[in-house]
Motif scaffolding. Sequence first.
Motif, PDB file in Angstrom:
ATOM      1  N   LEU A 256      10.890  13.168  13.952  1.00 16.32           N
ATOM      2  CA  LEU A 256      10.630  12.482  15.224  1.00 16.32           C
ATOM      3  C   LEU A 256      11.864  11.746  15.736  1.00 16.32           C
ATOM      4  CD1 LEU A 256       7.034  11.115  14.606  1.00 16.32           C
ATOM      5  CD2 LEU A 256       7.716  12.981  16.106  1.00 16.32           C
ATOM      6  N   ILE A 257      12.643  11.148  14.840  1.00 13.50           N
ATOM      7  CA  ILE A 257      13.886  10.487  15.257  1.00 13.50           C
ATOM      8  C   ILE A 257      14.872  11.511  15.782  1.00 13.50           C
ATOM      9  CG2 ILE A 257      15.915   9.237  14.384  1.00 13.50           C
ATOM     10  CD1 ILE A 257      14.003   7.660  12.583  1.00 13.50           C
ATOM     11  N   PHE A 258      14.977  12.652  15.119  1.00 12.19           N
ATOM     12  CA  PHE A 258      15.875  13.720  15.558  1.00 12.19           C
ATOM     13  C   PHE A 258      15.481  14.221  16.950  1.00 12.19           C
ATOM     14  CE2 PHE A 258      17.082  18.242  15.699  1.00 12.19           C
ATOM     15  CZ  PHE A 258      18.454  18.109  15.546  1.00 12.19           C
TER      16      PHE A 258
ATOM     17  N   ASP B  66       0.830  -1.205   0.000  1.00 13.36           N
ATOM     18  CA  ASP B  66       0.000   0.000   0.000  1.00 13.36           C
ATOM     19  C   ASP B  66       0.857   1.244   0.000  1.00 13.36           C
ATOM     20  OD1 ASP B  66      -2.410  -1.221  -0.113  1.00 13.36           O
ATOM     21  OD2 ASP B  66      -2.849  -1.073   2.039  1.00 13.36           O
ATOM     22  N   TYR B  67       1.939   1.216   0.764  1.00 12.28           N
ATOM     23  CA  TYR B  67       2.825   2.378   0.842  1.00 12.28           C
ATOM     24  C   TYR B  67       3.524   2.616  -0.487  1.00 12.28           C
ATOM     25  CZ  TYR B  67       6.587   5.398   2.482  1.00 12.28           C
ATOM     26  OH  TYR B  67       7.460   6.436   2.648  1.00 12.28           O
TER      27      TYR B  67
ATOM     28  N   ASN C 195       4.370  10.120   0.545  1.00 11.33           N
ATOM     29  CA  ASN C 195       5.498   9.308   0.976  1.00 11.33           C
ATOM     30  C   ASN C 195       6.640  10.192   1.471  1.00 11.33           C
ATOM     31  OD1 ASN C 195       4.100   7.064   0.240  1.00 11.33           O
ATOM     32  ND2 ASN C 195       5.227   6.723  -1.652  1.00 11.33           N
ATOM     33  N   LYS C 196       6.922  11.260   0.758  1.00 14.54           N
ATOM     34  CA  LYS C 196       7.979  12.183   1.180  1.00 14.54           C
ATOM     35  C   LYS C 196       7.626  12.831   2.508  1.00 14.54           C
ATOM     36  CE  LYS C 196       9.456  13.307  -3.502  1.00 14.54           C
ATOM     37  NZ  LYS C 196       9.512  14.337  -4.530  1.00 14.54           N
ATOM     38  N   ARG C 197       6.382  13.234   2.655  1.00  9.63           N
ATOM     39  CA  ARG C 197       5.926  13.862   3.891  1.00  9.63           C
ATOM     40  C   ARG C 197       6.078  12.902   5.065  1.00  9.63           C
ATOM     41  NH1 ARG C 197       0.625  14.460   2.903  1.00  9.63           N
ATOM     42  NH2 ARG C 197       1.153  15.919   1.250  1.00  9.63           N
ATOM     43  N   THR C 198       5.731  11.631   4.840  1.00  4.84           N
ATOM     44  CA  THR C 198       5.863  10.625   5.898  1.00  4.84           C
ATOM     45  C   THR C 198       7.321  10.454   6.302  1.00  4.84           C
ATOM     46  OG1 THR C 198       3.951   9.476   4.996  1.00  4.84           O
ATOM     47  CG2 THR C 198       5.341   8.249   6.512  1.00  4.84           C
ATOM     48  N   LEU C 199       8.210  10.388   5.330  1.00  3.42           N
ATOM     49  CA  LEU C 199       9.639  10.238   5.641  1.00  3.42           C
ATOM     50  C   LEU C 199      10.182  11.455   6.381  1.00  3.42           C
ATOM     51  CD1 LEU C 199      10.941   8.537   2.389  1.00  3.42           C
ATOM     52  CD2 LEU C 199      10.584   7.503   4.634  1.00  3.42           C
TER      53      LEU C 199
END
Length: 93
Positions: A74-76, A54-55, A64-68
């Motif tokens: 969030l990781i930062f 689906d992704y 997809n870019k927005r999700t990444l």
Amino acid sequence: MGIFKTRQNKKFNYIPQHYKGEGNPFEIKHKFDDQRKTIGKVGLKGKFENAWDDYKNTPDKSANKRTLIIVGILIFIFLLIIGFDLSIFFPKG
């Protein structure tokens, strides 16, 4: 009333007052179940494979870019909270 006969449940022909449509009005169904592939699969591997498909197959590549980007931010923030030394990512100049 016989000794060995079980009692039958009463059946009612109830239709909700404001119901206009087809199908069962008492069926609880999500709005987008028809478009999802991940609903019917069993097992963790099958669910992940369908979610990845689906992704990958979404027509909107900006999503997809927005999700990444959101995941990266969030990781930062997580690394800042735990006190990770972020200076290894930046060259000394």
